[in-house]
Write a protein that holds these residues in place. Sequence first.
Motif, PDB file in Angstrom:
ATOM      1  N   ASP A   1       8.591   1.657 -11.102  1.00 35.04           N
ATOM      2  CA  ASP A   1       9.507   0.522 -10.967  1.00 35.04           C
ATOM      3  C   ASP A   1       9.281  -0.306  -9.700  1.00 35.04           C
ATOM      4  OD1 ASP A   1      10.809   0.994 -13.413  1.00 35.04           O
ATOM      5  OD2 ASP A   1      12.149   2.444 -12.473  1.00 35.04           O
ATOM      6  N   VAL A   2       8.242   0.014  -8.955  1.00 34.53           N
ATOM      7  CA  VAL A   2       7.851  -0.812  -7.812  1.00 34.53           C
ATOM      8  C   VAL A   2       6.450  -1.351  -8.059  1.00 34.53           C
ATOM      9  CG1 VAL A   2       7.454  -0.900  -5.323  1.00 34.53           C
ATOM     10  CG2 VAL A   2       9.303   0.524  -6.219  1.00 34.53           C
ATOM     11  N   ASP A   3       5.547  -0.486  -8.458  1.00 37.34           N
ATOM     12  CA  ASP A   3       4.151  -0.871  -8.699  1.00 37.34           C
ATOM     13  C   ASP A   3       3.683  -0.271 -10.018  1.00 37.34           C
ATOM     14  OD1 ASP A   3       1.558  -1.894  -8.100  1.00 37.34           O
ATOM     15  OD2 ASP A   3       0.962   0.131  -7.527  1.00 37.34           O
ATOM     16  N   PRO A   4       3.371  -1.043 -11.038  1.00 30.84           N
ATOM     17  CA  PRO A   4       3.467  -2.498 -11.035  1.00 30.84           C
ATOM     18  C   PRO A   4       4.913  -2.955 -11.120  1.00 30.84           C
ATOM     19  CG  PRO A   4       2.719  -1.733 -13.188  1.00 30.84           C
ATOM     20  CD  PRO A   4       2.876  -0.523 -12.311  1.00 30.84           C
ATOM     21  N   PRO A   5       5.221  -4.145 -10.765  1.00 35.48           N
ATOM     22  CA  PRO A   5       4.356  -5.277 -10.437  1.00 35.48           C
ATOM     23  C   PRO A   5       3.940  -5.308  -8.977  1.00 35.48           C
ATOM     24  CG  PRO A   5       6.616  -6.033 -10.432  1.00 35.48           C
ATOM     25  CD  PRO A   5       6.635  -4.564 -10.798  1.00 35.48           C
TER      26      PRO A   5
ATOM     27  N   LEU B   1       9.599   3.420   0.059  1.00 37.55           N
ATOM     28  CA  LEU B   1       9.060   3.475   1.430  1.00 37.55           C
ATOM     29  C   LEU B   1       9.562   4.705   2.181  1.00 37.55           C
ATOM     30  CD1 LEU B   1       9.119  -0.166   2.842  1.00 37.55           C
ATOM     31  CD2 LEU B   1       7.135   1.295   2.454  1.00 37.55           C
ATOM     32  N   ILE B   2      10.851   4.965   2.047  1.00 42.41           N
ATOM     33  CA  ILE B   2      11.401   6.151   2.718  1.00 42.41           C
ATOM     34  C   ILE B   2      10.785   7.413   2.103  1.00 42.41           C
ATOM     35  CG2 ILE B   2      13.485   7.520   3.135  1.00 42.41           C
ATOM     36  CD1 ILE B   2      15.028   4.815   3.199  1.00 42.41           C
ATOM     37  N   HIS B   3      10.725   7.468   0.781  1.00 35.63           N
ATOM     38  CA  HIS B   3      10.182   8.633   0.088  1.00 35.63           C
ATOM     39  C   HIS B   3       8.727   8.889   0.459  1.00 35.63           C
ATOM     40  CE1 HIS B   3       8.529  10.934  -3.351  1.00 35.63           C
ATOM     41  NE2 HIS B   3       9.699  11.564  -3.264  1.00 35.63           N
ATOM     42  N   ARG B   4       7.937   7.827   0.619  1.00 36.43           N
ATOM     43  CA  ARG B   4       6.517   7.967   0.980  1.00 36.43           C
ATOM     44  C   ARG B   4       6.371   8.752   2.291  1.00 36.43           C
ATOM     45  NH1 ARG B   4       2.101   7.847  -1.596  1.00 36.43           N
ATOM     46  NH2 ARG B   4       2.397   5.766  -2.387  1.00 36.43           N
TER      47      ARG B   4
ATOM     48  N   LYS C   1       0.827  -1.213   0.000  1.00 36.67           N
ATOM     49  CA  LYS C   1       0.000   0.000   0.000  1.00 36.67           C
ATOM     50  C   LYS C   1       0.861   1.263   0.000  1.00 36.67           C
ATOM     51  CE  LYS C   1      -4.173  -1.839   2.107  1.00 36.67           C
ATOM     52  NZ  LYS C   1      -5.114  -1.762   3.225  1.00 36.67           N
ATOM     53  N   LYS C   2       1.936   1.250   0.771  1.00 35.74           N
ATOM     54  CA  LYS C   2       2.794   2.436   0.869  1.00 35.74           C
ATOM     55  C   LYS C   2       3.565   2.704  -0.409  1.00 35.74           C
ATOM     56  CE  LYS C   2       1.715   3.753   4.952  1.00 35.74           C
ATOM     57  NZ  LYS C   2       1.134   5.059   5.210  1.00 35.74           N
ATOM     58  N   THR C   3       3.812   1.672  -1.220  1.00 35.61           N
ATOM     59  CA  THR C   3       4.583   1.854  -2.445  1.00 35.61           C
ATOM     60  C   THR C   3       3.704   1.833  -3.703  1.00 35.61           C
ATOM     61  OG1 THR C   3       5.063  -0.520  -2.553  1.00 35.61           O
ATOM     62  CG2 THR C   3       6.679   0.878  -1.428  1.00 35.61           C
ATOM     63  N   ALA C   4       2.400   1.767  -3.512  1.00 33.00           N
ATOM     64  CA  ALA C   4       1.478   1.736  -4.661  1.00 33.00           C
ATOM     65  C   ALA C   4       1.693   2.976  -5.526  1.00 33.00           C
ATOM     66  CB  ALA C   4       0.033   1.670  -4.176  1.00 33.00           C
TER      67      ALA C   4
END
Length: 146
Positions: free
Chosen positions: A71-75, A93-96, A64-67
């Motif tokens: 280059d993370v989501d997708p996939p 995750l850190i950037h979020r 959810k945090k990286t949605a």
Amino acid sequence: CLIALKMVEDAKVKTNFLKTTHLVDKDLKMILGMIWAIILHYQIAGISHDEMTAKEGLLLWCQKKTAGYRDVDPPGIKNFTTSWKDGMALCALIHRHRPDLIPYDTLDKKNAKENLELAFKVAEEVLDIPRLLDVEDLTEVVKPDE
């Protein structure tokens, strides 16, 4: 050492090839890995909420945090091993939570070592999260340990 490792083995705790020599030699990385394995076995693996284990819940939280992150989501983050190898998920995750610390738009998933080093350095120096892994722990193996 032998009694403790026998107890861990009898409890079927996955210790990722820990040997008594690692304890005697004070191999901090292996000892921390063993501690994580014990925590995972006794605390996290047995916790469930809404028919979801704590490990599955943590994975869902990471997803959810990286949605929507390039280059993370997708996939999307699929596991706690190969999904982290290029450093993009960790940087996301850190950037979020602290976009001022990671210039995410400038990152390239082909630069796994640089991405991981940036994330580890920021986590350690700014967020006061101790570095428990080296970049090579993720980049130099086919499937990193959880």
